[in-house]
Design a protein around this motif. Structure first.
Motif, PDB file in Angstrom:
ATOM      1  N   PRO B  90       0.822  -1.214   0.000  1.00 16.82           N
ATOM      2  CA  PRO B  90       0.000   0.000   0.000  1.00 16.82           C
ATOM      3  C   PRO B  90       0.856   1.264   0.000  1.00 16.82           C
ATOM      4  CG  PRO B  90      -0.707  -1.536   1.719  1.00 16.82           C
ATOM      5  CD  PRO B  90       0.603  -2.035   1.198  1.00 16.82           C
ATOM      6  N   SER B  91       0.487   2.188  -0.866  1.00 12.99           N
ATOM      7  CA  SER B  91       1.167   3.485  -0.899  1.00 12.99           C
ATOM      8  C   SER B  91       0.296   4.419  -1.718  1.00 12.99           C
ATOM      9  CB  SER B  91       2.545   3.362  -1.561  1.00 12.99           C
ATOM     10  OG  SER B  91       2.383   3.138  -2.954  1.00 12.99           O
ATOM     11  N   ALA B  92       0.604   5.692  -1.643  1.00 10.62           N
ATOM     12  CA  ALA B  92      -0.151   6.655  -2.444  1.00 10.62           C
ATOM     13  C   ALA B  92       0.019   6.339  -3.924  1.00 10.62           C
ATOM     14  CB  ALA B  92       0.324   8.073  -2.139  1.00 10.62           C
ATOM     15  N   ALA B  93       1.220   5.931  -4.292  1.00 10.13           N
ATOM     16  CA  ALA B  93       1.478   5.647  -5.705  1.00 10.13           C
ATOM     17  C   ALA B  93       0.721   4.402  -6.162  1.00 10.13           C
ATOM     18  CB  ALA B  93       2.978   5.468  -5.938  1.00 10.13           C
ATOM     19  N   SER B  94       0.691   3.364  -5.345  1.00  5.96           N
ATOM     20  CA  SER B  94       0.001   2.146  -5.777  1.00  5.96           C
ATOM     21  C   SER B  94      -1.517   2.357  -5.780  1.00  5.96           C
ATOM     22  CB  SER B  94       0.415   0.936  -4.936  1.00  5.96           C
ATOM     23  OG  SER B  94       0.188   1.172  -3.567  1.00  5.96           O
ATOM     24  N   LEU B  95      -2.018   3.228  -4.887  1.00  5.49           N
ATOM     25  CA  LEU B  95      -3.448   3.554  -4.940  1.00  5.49           C
ATOM     26  C   LEU B  95      -3.758   4.330  -6.218  1.00  5.49           C
ATOM     27  CD1 LEU B  95      -6.288   3.604  -3.787  1.00  5.49           C
ATOM     28  CD2 LEU B  95      -5.648   5.567  -2.376  1.00  5.49           C
ATOM     29  N   PRO B 189      -0.671  -1.587   7.065  1.00 10.37           N
ATOM     30  CA  PRO B 189      -0.780  -2.757   6.197  1.00 10.37           C
ATOM     31  C   PRO B 189      -2.187  -2.890   5.611  1.00 10.37           C
ATOM     32  CG  PRO B 189      -0.925  -3.421   8.497  1.00 10.37           C
ATOM     33  CD  PRO B 189      -0.686  -1.932   8.498  1.00 10.37           C
ATOM     34  N   ALA B 190      -2.301  -3.583   4.490  1.00  7.88           N
ATOM     35  CA  ALA B 190      -3.592  -3.716   3.820  1.00  7.88           C
ATOM     36  C   ALA B 190      -4.573  -4.460   4.708  1.00  7.88           C
ATOM     37  CB  ALA B 190      -3.416  -4.448   2.493  1.00  7.88           C
ATOM     38  N   GLY B 191      -5.764  -3.950   4.806  1.00  6.11           N
ATOM     39  CA  GLY B 191      -6.783  -4.574   5.640  1.00  6.11           C
ATOM     40  C   GLY B 191      -7.897  -5.186   4.809  1.00  6.11           C
ATOM     41  N   TYR B 192      -9.040  -5.333   5.457  1.00  2.00           N
ATOM     42  CA  TYR B 192     -10.172  -5.982   4.798  1.00  2.00           C
ATOM     43  C   TYR B 192     -10.624  -5.215   3.560  1.00  2.00           C
ATOM     44  CZ  TYR B 192     -14.573  -8.411   4.119  1.00  2.00           C
ATOM     45  OH  TYR B 192     -15.592  -9.145   3.577  1.00  2.00           O
ATOM     46  N   ARG B 193     -10.597  -3.877   3.643  1.00  5.26           N
ATOM     47  CA  ARG B 193     -11.077  -3.085   2.523  1.00  5.26           C
ATOM     48  C   ARG B 193     -10.287  -3.411   1.250  1.00  5.26           C
ATOM     49  NH1 ARG B 193     -13.715   2.331   2.881  1.00  5.26           N
ATOM     50  NH2 ARG B 193     -13.904   3.103   0.763  1.00  5.26           N
ATOM     51  N   CYS B 194      -8.980  -3.590   1.397  1.00  4.00           N
ATOM     52  CA  CYS B 194      -8.173  -3.874   0.215  1.00  4.00           C
ATOM     53  C   CYS B 194      -8.450  -5.289  -0.305  1.00  4.00           C
ATOM     54  CB  CYS B 194      -6.687  -3.693   0.514  1.00  4.00           C
ATOM     55  SG  CYS B 194      -5.749  -3.219  -0.969  1.00  4.00           S
ATOM     56  N   ALA B 195      -8.605  -6.233   0.628  1.00  2.15           N
ATOM     57  CA  ALA B 195      -8.925  -7.603   0.201  1.00  2.15           C
ATOM     58  C   ALA B 195     -10.271  -7.634  -0.525  1.00  2.15           C
ATOM     59  CB  ALA B 195      -8.946  -8.517   1.416  1.00  2.15           C
ATOM     60  N   PHE B 196     -11.198  -6.849  -0.029  1.00  2.00           N
ATOM     61  CA  PHE B 196     -12.517  -6.721  -0.635  1.00  2.00           C
ATOM     62  C   PHE B 196     -12.359  -6.156  -2.058  1.00  2.00           C
ATOM     63  CE2 PHE B 196     -16.981  -4.743   0.498  1.00  2.00           C
ATOM     64  CZ  PHE B 196     -17.547  -5.408  -0.583  1.00  2.00           C
ATOM     65  N   ALA B 197     -11.583  -5.077  -2.172  1.00  2.00           N
ATOM     66  CA  ALA B 197     -11.372  -4.460  -3.487  1.00  2.00           C
ATOM     67  C   ALA B 197     -10.709  -5.444  -4.454  1.00  2.00           C
ATOM     68  CB  ALA B 197     -10.511  -3.199  -3.342  1.00  2.00           C
ATOM     69  N   ALA B 198      -9.748  -6.197  -3.947  1.00  2.00           N
ATOM     70  CA  ALA B 198      -9.065  -7.160  -4.813  1.00  2.00           C
ATOM     71  C   ALA B 198     -10.026  -8.242  -5.283  1.00  2.00           C
ATOM     72  CB  ALA B 198      -7.889  -7.779  -4.069  1.00  2.00           C
ATOM     73  N   ALA B 199     -10.928  -8.654  -4.389  1.00  2.00           N
ATOM     74  CA  ALA B 199     -11.900  -9.682  -4.779  1.00  2.00           C
ATOM     75  C   ALA B 199     -12.860  -9.136  -5.837  1.00  2.00           C
ATOM     76  CB  ALA B 199     -12.670 -10.164  -3.552  1.00  2.00           C
ATOM     77  N   VAL B 200     -13.299  -7.878  -5.669  1.00  2.00           N
ATOM     78  CA  VAL B 200     -14.201  -7.290  -6.666  1.00  2.00           C
ATOM     79  C   VAL B 200     -13.462  -7.139  -7.998  1.00  2.00           C
ATOM     80  CG1 VAL B 200     -15.625  -5.296  -7.268  1.00  2.00           C
ATOM     81  CG2 VAL B 200     -15.535  -6.081  -4.896  1.00  2.00           C
ATOM     82  N   ALA B 201     -12.227  -6.665  -7.958  1.00  2.00           N
ATOM     83  CA  ALA B 201     -11.462  -6.503  -9.195  1.00  2.00           C
ATOM     84  C   ALA B 201     -11.269  -7.845  -9.889  1.00  2.00           C
ATOM     85  CB  ALA B 201     -10.109  -5.858  -8.892  1.00  2.00           C
TER      86      ALA B 201
END
Lengths: 372, 385
Positions: B90-95, B189-201
């Motif tokens: 996670p970082s501003a650039a990767s977001l 560190p990446a939390g549930y929100r990111c895992a959720f986003a990855a699953a949707v993507a």
């Protein structure tokens, strides 16, 4: 479009104002109006919409302009009152009494729109109309007082979304209604809002108490078959025609029957070649006068079929371009097409009655027709 | 609401028509002959010759539909990868990178959004990719509820495919990337929100990939479109197949107005509802509308619909071109996102103009073009109830 107070106000239309037939009557024909035999909704040559009364030869005897696109009807023979409803999401209805020529326009309640079908009570006093209480997507049957200028008395919930058409069971006390299952809201035009989760059903309603007496649905695999048009045969079995919203390459059974005795809905098998011709869409379902035949129309497949009500077997199918409207006629039916064609259907064959206009010149017959 | 909270209903193959023996019953055929004299279709002009109709279908598939869905699948693949990278580091650039991939996927989707045929009618794909309209903010409520619950079962491939359709596609991912709390994605560190986003993507990529593959399937829906005839279960003649292509620009314009434009802009600034504008959280409303219109115009160009119209009715096609040009200019001149401009009297002018232009465009494409091309006017069949 929300209704204004002015829209809701009931107002009389000038009787006989529609005598001028907007160029639709045959030139040079000044004969007295023939006895009306059928009612048909139509789109007219001037981009308007109308309710047309036809005689047995397909001639237009009277044409009443509609403020928008019409759909289906309610008819009470003894009092000679005909009501044509707006198609969804319209809010107007027009009562016409062919006998004395009076016409009356009225509207449904705020927050409601018509689906386009309805019926009269046996004595003609009450009118029932299929409606959408759209803020909550609640299906209702609006109840109107025919003796008081069609003032709206209230409504009965149908326990489903999108009650499209309703008919009486024999006896005229219990109505059978097809909840099409599709949610719409006037803010989004005619957009279907819930195809992935729609739950069509057929319900029996007690007209007096407003209670649901029975209700059934097809198996979940058929949840995207919108159950819309129906007719009750001579034995009291409701025949329901569906419109499929699922994958285009599916071929689901489009017809179902509801037996009030058991309260069960069951699919009717169609010969595969016939099923394919319907292009997954039945536009109307009508019973013959004696209740022994059922007719179905498929405008997308340009096909109308007659069914033996007792055996559930197809008797004959006829190719008619853009056919949709069906009305009982003698032992058979009148079928109307969007091209302007009128065809008499009997189990033994089909006979063109009239084509009222050259191609591209209307009237184009709309979805429904009715025998007066 | 009960229905939408229920798991997504898996599609059930009822009876694929391609497997059926196709034999027209004599009872269907005989009366057809009988009625030919009475039932000539209503046409305003001579029909296009069969080879022109077949060319429209073939060109649409080769030059617009397949490339369009391939582009969507490719963009969605990048979206899946960049979202995974965001969660890994996670970082501003990767977001930023993930948001860029989202915008590109949205653009690719918008270009094909109104091609609602064959593969897009299967398995609720169109609704799963883009649950819209969403009058009751179901996406917002379901995503917030899912974030609060943090169910690990949801953010798997299987869990996502079974979830409410409102959680499965672009609007849900938009909230995760741009809605309240999205900034947390940039700080590890990446939390549930990111895992959720990855699953949707991942789900978006899977749906888009399956749709693209189906469009290329040599025995799939495209094959039926390309080979109309009496034995074809869906398209009995060249016109019945071609109409499915030629009606896309008009029905697309109609849907764009009814489902996106009119509900958000209302009849005036006081009546506007900016929250009903699509993709308002990401500020991508105008871009997505432009991509919708470019997609419809591009399909007509690449399928030869525009050329056929120009050939038959040059002034009609001139009108279409002019309105498109002015529509793009009006979109460009919006001072801010559509919904906000609609609600601000000082910025309302171009919004009204856009509403007017899209109405004219819809009329030209839906009411006038089919007749000019000699298509049958099927009143009940194409606009029944």
């Amino acid at each position: 479009m929300p209704m204004t107070a002015t829209d809701r106000r009931h107002f009389l239309l000038a009787a006989g104002a529609s005598a001028a037939l907007a160029g639709l009557s045959r030139p040079g024909r000044a004969a007295p109006a023939p006895a009306p035999r059928f009612a048909v909704t139509a789109a007219t040559a001037d981009r308007g919409y109308a309710l047309c009364l036809l005689d047995a030869e397909g001639r237009i005897g009277r044409q009443e302009a509609l403020p928008g696109r019409g759909h289906g009807f309610a008819w009470h023979g003894a009092s000679g009152r005909l009501v044509a409803f707006a198609r969804r999401p319209g809010t107007f209805a027009v009562m016409l009494a062919p006998g004395d020529g009076t016409a009356l326009r009225f509207a449904c309640a705020p927050g409601r729109h018509f689906y386009g079908h309805g019926l009269f009570s046996a004595d003609g006093r009450l009118l029932y109309a299929c409606e959408n209480a759209y803020e909550t997507a609640t299906g209702v049957i609006g109840v109107y007082d025919a003796a008081a200028g069609f003032a709206r008395l209230g409504e009965i919930e149908t326990n489903g979304i999108g009650p499209h058409q309703v008919d009486w069971l024999p006896g005229g006390r219990t109505m059978v209604v097809a909840n099409g299952g599709i949610e719409t809201h006037p803010d989004y035009g005619r957009t279907k809002l819930n195809i992935a989760t729609m739950e069509p059903s057929v319900a029996l309603l007690d007209a007096a108490g407003g209670r649901i007496l029975a209700q059934d649905a097809l198996p979940p695999a058929l949840h995207r078959l919108s159950l819309r048009h129906l007719a009750v045969d001579g034995r009291g079995i409701a025949w329901i025609g569906g419109q499929y919203e699922g994958p285009q390459t599916d071929l689901p059974p489009l017809l179902a029957r509801f037996d009030p005795a058991g309260g069960r809905l069951s699919s009717l098998a169609m010969p595969p070649a016939l099923a394919g011709r319907y292009r997954n869409y039945i536009g109307s379902v009508t019973a013959s006068a004696d209740g022994r035949l059922i007719a179905t129309s498929g405008p997308r497949g340009s096909l109308a079929t007659l069914w033996d009500a007792a055996t559930g077997q197809p008797l004959a199918s006829h190719a008619i371009e853009d056919v949709c409207g069906l009305a009982a006629w003698g032992a058979g039916f009148l079928a109307t097409g969007g091209t302007g064609d009128l065809v008499r259907l009997a189990a033994g064959g089909a006979t063109p009655i009239a084509r009222l206009a050259p191609p591209g010149r209307t009237p184009r017959w709309d979805n429904h027709a009715l025998a007066l | 609401m009960k229905a939408l909270l229920a798991p997504f209903l898996r599609p059930v193959v009822l009876l694929p028509v391609v497997l059926l023996p196709v034999v027209l019953l004599p009872m269907v055929l005989v009366p057809m002959v009988l009625l030919l004299g009475a039932a000539q279709p209503a046409r305003a002009a001579d029909p296009l010759p069969d080879d022109s109709l077949r060319a429209i279908v073939a060109d649409a598939l080769e030059h617009a539909i397949r490339p369009g869905f391939d582009n969507l699948a490719r963009s969605a693949g990048v979206l899946e990868v960049t979202t995974g990278a965001l969660c890994a580091a996670p970082s501003a650039a990767s977001l930023d990178a993930a948001r860029t991939a989202f915008a590109e996927t949205l653009q690719a989707w918008s270009a094909v959004e109104y091609i609602r045929l064959g593969p897009m009618t299967d398995a609720n794909r169109a609704d799963r990719l883009y649950f819209w309209p969403d009058r009751k903010s179901i996406t917002l409520r379901h995503v917030q509820a899912a974030l609060a619950k943090a169910d690990p079962g949801l953010v798997t491939r299987e869990g996502m495919a079974d979830a409410s359709i409102a959680l499965q596609g672009l609007p849900a991912l938009e909230f995760l990337f741009y809605g309240s709390g999205a900034e947390s994605l940039a700080t590890g560190p990446a939390g549930y929100r990111c895992a959720f986003a990855a699953a949707v993507a991942g789900n978006i990529a899977a749906i888009a990939g399956a749709a693209a593959a189906d469009w290329h399937d040599p025995e799939g829906f495209a094959a039926l479109l390309l080979a109309p005839g009496p034995d074809n279960p869906l398209f009995r003649d060249a016109e019945e197949a071609a109409v499915r292509i030629t009606d896309i620009p008009g029905t697309g314009l109609h849907a764009l107005r009814d489902q996106k434009l009119l509900p958000a802009i209302g009849s005036g600034p006081a009546d506007a509802r900016p929250n009903l504008a699509p993709f308002r959280r990401s500020g991508l409303t105008n871009m997505a509308l432009r991509a919708n219109l470019k997609g419809l115009q591009g399909l007509a160009d690449r399928a030869g619909i525009a050329a056929a119209t120009r050939d038959r009715a040059p002034a009609l096609q001139d009108g279409v071109d002019i309105v498109y040009r002015n529509t793009f200019a009006a979109l460009e001149s919006l001072a801010g996102p559509l919904g906000e401009a609609a609600a601000d009297p000082a910025r309302r002018g171009p919004v009204n103009y856009l509403a007017l232009l899209t109405d004219r465009l819809r009329n030209l494409l839906q009411d006038q073009m089919p007749g000019a091309l000699g298509m049958k006017v099927m009143f009940n069949a194409y606009d029944g109830d």
